[in-house]
Structures are given as C-alpha cells and as structure tokens.
Design an enzyme around this catalytic site. Structure first.
Site, short mmCIF file in Angstrom:
data_model
loop_
_atom_site.label_atom_id
_atom_site.label_comp_id
_atom_site.label_asym_id
_atom_site.label_seq_id
_atom_site.Cartn_x
_atom_site.Cartn_y
_atom_site.Cartn_z
CG HIS A 43 7.04 -2.30 1.98
ND1 HIS A 43 6.93 -1.13 2.71
CD2 HIS A 43 5.83 -2.89 2.03
CE1 HIS A 43 5.69 -1.02 3.18
NE2 HIS A 43 5.01 -2.07 2.79
N GLY A 76 4.60 -10.25 3.91
CA GLY A 76 5.42 -10.15 5.12
C GLY A 76 4.80 -10.90 6.29
CD GLN A 77 5.13 -14.74 10.26
OE1 GLN A 77 4.70 -15.25 9.22
NE2 GLN A 77 4.67 -15.06 11.45
CE LYS A 78 3.87 -4.62 11.89
NZ LYS A 78 2.85 -4.15 10.93
CG ASP A 79 0.45 -7.31 7.77
OD1 ASP A 79 -0.14 -6.72 8.68
OD2 ASP A 79 1.20 -6.73 6.98
CG MET A 107 -1.89 -1.23 1.16
SD MET A 107 -3.45 -0.94 1.98
CE MET A 107 -2.92 -0.65 3.64
CB SER A 166 4.37 -0.76 10.68
OG SER A 166 3.09 -0.28 10.35
O1 PAF Z 1 -0.23 -5.80 3.44
C1 PAF Z 1 -0.66 -4.87 2.73
O2 PAF Z 1 0.01 -3.85 2.54
C2 PAF Z 1 -2.03 -5.00 2.11
O3 PAF Z 1 -2.94 -5.61 2.95
C3 PAF Z 1 -2.02 -5.66 0.71
C4 PAF Z 1 -1.57 -7.12 0.81
C5 PAF Z 1 -1.11 -4.91 -0.22
C6 PAF Z 1 -3.43 -5.67 0.12
O4 PAF Z 1 -3.92 -4.37 -0.02
#
Ligand code: PAF
Length: 281
Positions: A37, A147-150, A30, A185
């Site tokens: 990233h 990412g593993q963070k999410d 995003m 983040s």
């Molecule tokens: O993790 C993110 O930044 C978002 O949830 C994603 C996977 C790009 C979907 O909008």
C-alpha cells in the site's frame, strides 16, 4: 494529517483543495496496510500535491461466508503508517456513513468481471466498482492508484473510468513482494508459519512460467502444465484457477503473443491467495 470520517467532510475537504488548485491523489484501501500500500502512496505523491488514503472494509464486496467479520483491522497502526508516508488526509468512514440503509444503486461491470476471481466470487466486483465509484465522487481525485496484485480489479476500474467518464487517471503500481517472494497482502496474516512456506509455491510457479517464456516457450498448454505441476508439489495448496489471459481484455489466450496475464488463485488452509505476472508486455 487529517482524519475525515464523514462523506460531507470528505467532499468539502476535496472541494477546498481543488479551489486552491491542488491536485488530489487517492489510494483506496481496506486498511491493515503494508509496504505494498505504501508504495501506492508513493506513486500518488509523485503525481499530485495532496494524497488521500481511504480505509474502508467494504461490506458489499464480501460474499456470504467470506471473511468480512474477521478481516484484519488496526486503525492505529494504519494511521501511523499513513502519517509516516506523508499522507495528507485519511478517509475513514463507517459502513453506515457510506451506505444508506436503503442503498439501492450499484455499478456493475459486465464483461471483465465474469472470469478469473469473478467466477469464484460472483458479486464481488460489483461491490468493488460501486464503492470505488462512490470514493471517486467523495474524494474527487485527479489520480487514483491501485495495485497490480489485484490485476482484474485494476482492469475493471480502468473500464469503469472509461465507460462512466470519470475524470480520474488510473495508475497501477507493481506487485510488492516479501524478501522470499510472497506477494504482500493483508490476508497473509491468516497464514501459519507452515502455510506461509506452502504459499511460496505461487510465486515459484510464476517464476517457472517466466523462465520457460524467457527460454522461448510460447506454448500455452506447456506453460499451464508447468504452473500446475509447481503448485501441485504442495498438497496443502488447493488450486482455484490457473489462467492465461490477454492482459487488457482478460480473454483466455491460445498463444503467447502480446501481453499475457498469468493469474493464479489458490487456497492455503482457509486463506485464499492470488498472484500474477504479465509476460510479453
Ligand atoms: O483492493 C482493495 O483493497 C479494495 O478492493 C478496494 C479497491 C479498496 C475497494 O474496496
């Protein structure tokens, strides 16, 4: 590096790459990129000939009252970081390009998305799964890196790929931390200097849980209490959840056997932060 802004340009670009036998790696983001990233871009590079980074603040994964309007954006900087990281193409569509005004089809994962963040953010993962399915159809990646963070998001995407038979390999990159331990983040920029200090208690709590585990503790309530005590030291940290769940099913565990995901969510001021660790993997 190419910048593609329309769905038709994106799909055409990917079809051309496939025609000449190149494998495509996708890093969906995003924007407001950080080293976390960029580490995902690196993982894509190691696996595919070309790498696409998508930058799209997906409106349908934000609930009413969440930070959609204020979500940090800086395309110039993102573009520079992508160029430096050797990204082949950036997909940078507008919301109107992605969603028709009468868009009416969604992808809903109905099991893994119920607990953890899904409890506090109903509808969030439906928005994520829908946009990721669309990105897979537009970018046609061979490999997509998350990412593993999410952690919950990553498990849901793996399930999406399995259950809808997307021919995409999902790679999950490890959490990247600031030198003081704060998980990177885009939302960290909302934190004041003092809140940032308070925010460190999430990582500290996870370290403490890991330490207990390493010293042989397998008692879920004891580990949970230690996490709670550590997070409660800072009254500015408002715990949303502390969960110990099976790392693949995301079902709560009663014993520390197998791989256990410890997931935390807390508010520091108005910023919602998440962090996690997997023990016993
Ligand atoms: O993790 C993110 O930044 C978002 O949830 C994603 C996977 C790009 C979907 O909008």
């Amino acid at each position: 590096m190419e910048i593609l802004r329309t769905t038709s340009a994106m799909q055409k670009w990917s079809l051309n790459r496939k025609r000449v036998g190149q494998r495509i790696g996708l890093v969906p983001t995003m924007g407001y990129l950080h080293q976390g990233h960029m580490s995902l871009v690196q993982l894509a590079h190691e696996r595919t000939e070309v790498v696409v980074a998508s930058i799209f603040v997906n409106p349908i994964q934000f609930l009413p009252g969440e930070d959609l309007a204020h979500y940090p954006r800086d395309f110039e900087r993102d573009e520079r970081l992508c160029r430096e990281a050797g990204v082949t193409a950036v997909f940078y569509p507008t919301p109107e390009e992605i969603y028709a005004a009468d868009h009416s089809v969604y992808v809903d994962e109905t099991l893994l998305s119920k607990g953890l963040c899904g409890r506090q953010r109903p509808g969030h993962f439906r928005g994520v799964a829908t946009v990721v399915a669309k990105l897979f159809n537009l970018v046609l990646p061979d490999v997509a890196v998350f990412g593993q963070k999410d952690a919950q998001q990553s498990r849901i995407i793996q399930r999406l790929v399995r259950d809808l038979n997307f021919p995409v390999e999902i790679v999950v990159g490890p959490i990247v931390r600031e030198p003081d331990g704060l998980a990177m983040s885009s939302r960290n920029r909302y934190l004041s200097a003092q809140e940032r200090q308070h925010a460190l208690s999430l990582h500290r709590a996870l370290e403490q849980a890991e330490d207990l585990y390493r010293r042989g503790c397998r008692d879920v309530p004891v580990i949970r209490e230690a996490l709670e005590a550590c997070l409660s030291v800072e009254s500015a940290v408002k715990i949303e959840f502390i969960e110990l769940v099976d790392n693949s099913t995301l079902e709560p565990v009663t014993t520390m056997g197998g791989a256990v995901l410890i997931a935390l969510a807390a508010r520091v001021g108005s910023t919602r932060l998440i962090d996690n660790i997997v023990l016993g993997a």
